[in-house]
Design a protein around this motif. Structure first.
Motif, PDB file in Angstrom:
ATOM      1  N   ALA A   5       0.832  -1.204   0.000  1.00 10.48           N
ATOM      2  CA  ALA A   5       0.000   0.000   0.000  1.00 10.48           C
ATOM      3  C   ALA A   5       0.873   1.263   0.000  1.00 10.48           C
ATOM      4  CB  ALA A   5      -0.924  -0.004   1.212  1.00 10.48           C
ATOM      5  N   ALA A   6       1.940   1.265   0.822  1.00 11.13           N
ATOM      6  CA  ALA A   6       2.851   2.408   0.833  1.00 11.13           C
ATOM      7  C   ALA A   6       3.561   2.559  -0.510  1.00 11.13           C
ATOM      8  CB  ALA A   6       3.867   2.238   1.961  1.00 11.13           C
ATOM      9  N   ILE A   8       2.321   1.753  -3.452  1.00  6.39           N
ATOM     10  CA  ILE A   8       1.359   2.332  -4.396  1.00  6.39           C
ATOM     11  C   ILE A   8       1.279   3.844  -4.218  1.00  6.39           C
ATOM     12  CG2 ILE A   8      -1.092   2.416  -4.982  1.00  6.39           C
ATOM     13  CD1 ILE A   8      -1.253  -0.552  -4.354  1.00  6.39           C
ATOM     14  N   VAL A   9       1.267   4.306  -2.964  1.00  2.41           N
ATOM     15  CA  VAL A   9       1.224   5.749  -2.696  1.00  2.41           C
ATOM     16  C   VAL A   9       2.470   6.425  -3.250  1.00  2.41           C
ATOM     17  CG1 VAL A   9       1.186   7.492  -0.882  1.00  2.41           C
ATOM     18  CG2 VAL A   9      -0.261   5.461  -0.678  1.00  2.41           C
ATOM     19  N   TYR A  10       3.621   5.817  -3.042  1.00  2.00           N
ATOM     20  CA  TYR A  10       4.879   6.396  -3.534  1.00  2.00           C
ATOM     21  C   TYR A  10       4.888   6.466  -5.061  1.00  2.00           C
ATOM     22  CZ  TYR A  10       9.831   6.704  -4.746  1.00  2.00           C
ATOM     23  OH  TYR A  10      11.035   7.072  -5.304  1.00  2.00           O
ATOM     24  N   THR A  12       2.373   6.582  -7.080  1.00  2.00           N
ATOM     25  CA  THR A  12       1.396   7.580  -7.538  1.00  2.00           C
ATOM     26  C   THR A  12       1.977   8.984  -7.448  1.00  2.00           C
ATOM     27  OG1 THR A  12      -0.411   6.151  -6.784  1.00  2.00           O
ATOM     28  CG2 THR A  12      -0.935   8.460  -7.185  1.00  2.00           C
ATOM     29  N   ASP A  13       2.669   9.296  -6.361  1.00  2.00           N
ATOM     30  CA  ASP A  13       3.293  10.619  -6.228  1.00  2.00           C
ATOM     31  C   ASP A  13       4.384  10.829  -7.276  1.00  2.00           C
ATOM     32  OD1 ASP A  13       1.657  11.196  -4.121  1.00  2.00           O
ATOM     33  OD2 ASP A  13       3.112  10.618  -2.572  1.00  2.00           O
ATOM     34  N   LEU A  91      -5.476  -0.252  -8.071  1.00  2.00           N
ATOM     35  CA  LEU A  91      -5.578   0.242  -6.700  1.00  2.00           C
ATOM     36  C   LEU A  91      -6.505  -0.617  -5.846  1.00  2.00           C
ATOM     37  CD1 LEU A  91      -5.752   4.110  -7.261  1.00  2.00           C
ATOM     38  CD2 LEU A  91      -3.778   2.729  -6.625  1.00  2.00           C
ATOM     39  N   LEU A  94      -5.491  -2.365  -2.618  1.00  2.00           N
ATOM     40  CA  LEU A  94      -5.582  -1.803  -1.271  1.00  2.00           C
ATOM     41  C   LEU A  94      -6.718  -2.440  -0.458  1.00  2.00           C
ATOM     42  CD1 LEU A  94      -5.010   1.983  -2.056  1.00  2.00           C
ATOM     43  CD2 LEU A  94      -3.368   0.343  -1.107  1.00  2.00           C
TER      44      LEU A  94
END
Length: 425
Positions: A5-6, A8-10, A12-13, A91, A94
């Protein structure tokens, strides 16, 4: 799961900044997909067709397929803007976080309430759109002409959107959403219109009352009601947990029942069960864990012994005990029923004895009355009565001084014990 999950966030940024994902993040992404795929394959092998009975299993399988498909497209075609929708579908990985969150009982309750609330909010949103659309039609017809007069006089020099606040049904919907639902800048358009045409205050007041005080509070009430439903569902889950615990202890309880069976007949008596309470500490603790006290065992045994044979089998005892104790809301009623049934049997027994005694006395009185009417002595035809000597004093073969008497009782007639003086030995 949380590491993915972390990641995926990275990623995306990184894409939002227009940069390419580092090699290490791509490698970690592939490793995560491999771990998920092995996990899904192992569950399919272990559960077979039961794998598809759980929704999260199906979600995991679909996410793995989407990941493989998206990865194959990126390798063959490259990362193109048209593949943004596929990235959004990825996504769904998640959702696996829900598995971890559901491990805590409190979080599981909140997740159930959240899912139920989302359904209520979805239908409330549809209802809100319908009501706002109806008011927007009214606003376009009645408020837009007044607003146009204000525009012509230049009253909205610092507000570009105020000029078209009620120009169409869609614009009116956005205006009401901004003012009433979001609570932003209500007086920016409404107050100038009311000052220009005071009668329009009725429309704004009606919209505010129906939306803010009516519909939104109704949505809140629906969410609270859904939360109560989720709490009731949690009570059912607790009952299911209790049943699962009993099923796990069932085998051990059967073994304990076998140790109580002194004659190895495969059946238990009330004496063997009561002996288990006194001599088998593990059996006593198990019964206490099931809220069965020693004083309750006699009543429970009578409930289970439906054929009044005085014995119950191991399986019957365990299964019926589970049935009695799993119905928490009716446990007290079950015990009351057992006690009342015992009282009923005792009362029935006493009434039968009284009925026989009264019937015998009535027959004797009728016989005596008939003999008196016919002029005969009632004692002439008296049948011999069997009398049991309960005690004596001063008679032959009996030691003791003082008055000579004997204590007699008519056989088969309780409460007829009488002390009488004896004439001879």
């Amino acid at each position: 799961i949380f590491f993915n999950a972390a990641l995926i966030v990275y990623q995306t940024d990184v894409r939002a900044r227009g940069d390419e994902s580092p090699l290490w993040s791509d490698i970690c992404d592939v490793l995560s997909l491999a771990i998920y795929s092995v996990d899904v394959a192992a569950r399919i092998y272990a559960l077979r067709s039961h794998f598809f009975g759980l929704n999260l299993n199906v979600v995991d399988l679909l996410v793995c397929f989407i990941d493989f498909f998206a990865m194959a497209l990126f390798v063959v075609v490259g990362d193109m803007p048209s593949f943004a929708l596929i990235r959004i579908f990825r996504l769904f990985r998640l959702i696996r976080c829900l598995k971890v969150l559901a491990m805590a009982r409190e979080l599981q309750i909140m997740l159930i309430g959240f899912a139920s609330a989302m359904r209520a909010i979805f239908w409330a949103g549809i209802m809100l759109v319908v009501v706002l659309t109806l008011w927007s039609v009214v606003a376009v017809e009645l408020l837009h002409p007044v607003n146009q007069r204000l525009v012509e006089r230049g009253s909205y020099a610092d507000c570009e959107r105020c000029q078209r606040a009620f120009a169409s049904v869609m614009s009116s919907n956005l205006t009401f959403l901004q003012q009433l639902v979001a609570g932003d800048s209500w007086g920016l358009v409404s107050i100038p219109i009311i000052e220009e045409e005071p009668s329009t205050a009725i429309i704004f007041l009606a919209v505010m009352t129906s939306i803010n005080l009516g519909l939104l509070n109704l949505v809140l009430t629906a969410i609270v009601d859904v939360a109560n439903t989720a709490r009731e569902a949690d009570v059912q889950q607790k009952l299911m947990d209790k049943q699962a615990e009993f099923a796990a202890a069932k085998t051990r309880l059967l073994e304990l029942c076998a140790t109580l069976d002194d004659d190895e007949s495969g059946m238990l008596t009330i004496d063997e069960l009561m002996s288990g309470f006194h001599n088998n500490s593990e059996f006593a603790k198990t019964m206490m864990a099931l809220d069965v006290a020693e004083s309750d065992m006699d009543v429970i045994f009578k409930l289970l012994d439906e054929d009044h044979s005085g014995t119950v089998s191991y399986t019957e005892f365990v299964e019926q005990l589970h049935k009695v104790k799993s119905q928490d809301t009716h446990t007290m009623l079950v015990f009351i029923k057992g006690y009342l049934n015992e009282v009923r049997l005792k009362m029935s027994e006493q009434l039968n004895i009284m009925q026989r005694d009264v019937h015998g006395e009535c027959k004797e009185m009728s016989r005596r009355l008939q003999m008196l009417v016919s002029g005969r002595d009632p004692e002439e035809d008296a049948r011999p009565v069997q009398v049991r000597i309960e005690g004596a004093n001063g008679l032959g073969g009996v030691e003791g001084g003082g008055a000579t008497y004997c204590v007699c009782e008519v056989a088969g007639k309780p409460y007829t014990k009488v002390q009488t003086y004896a004439v001879t030995d």
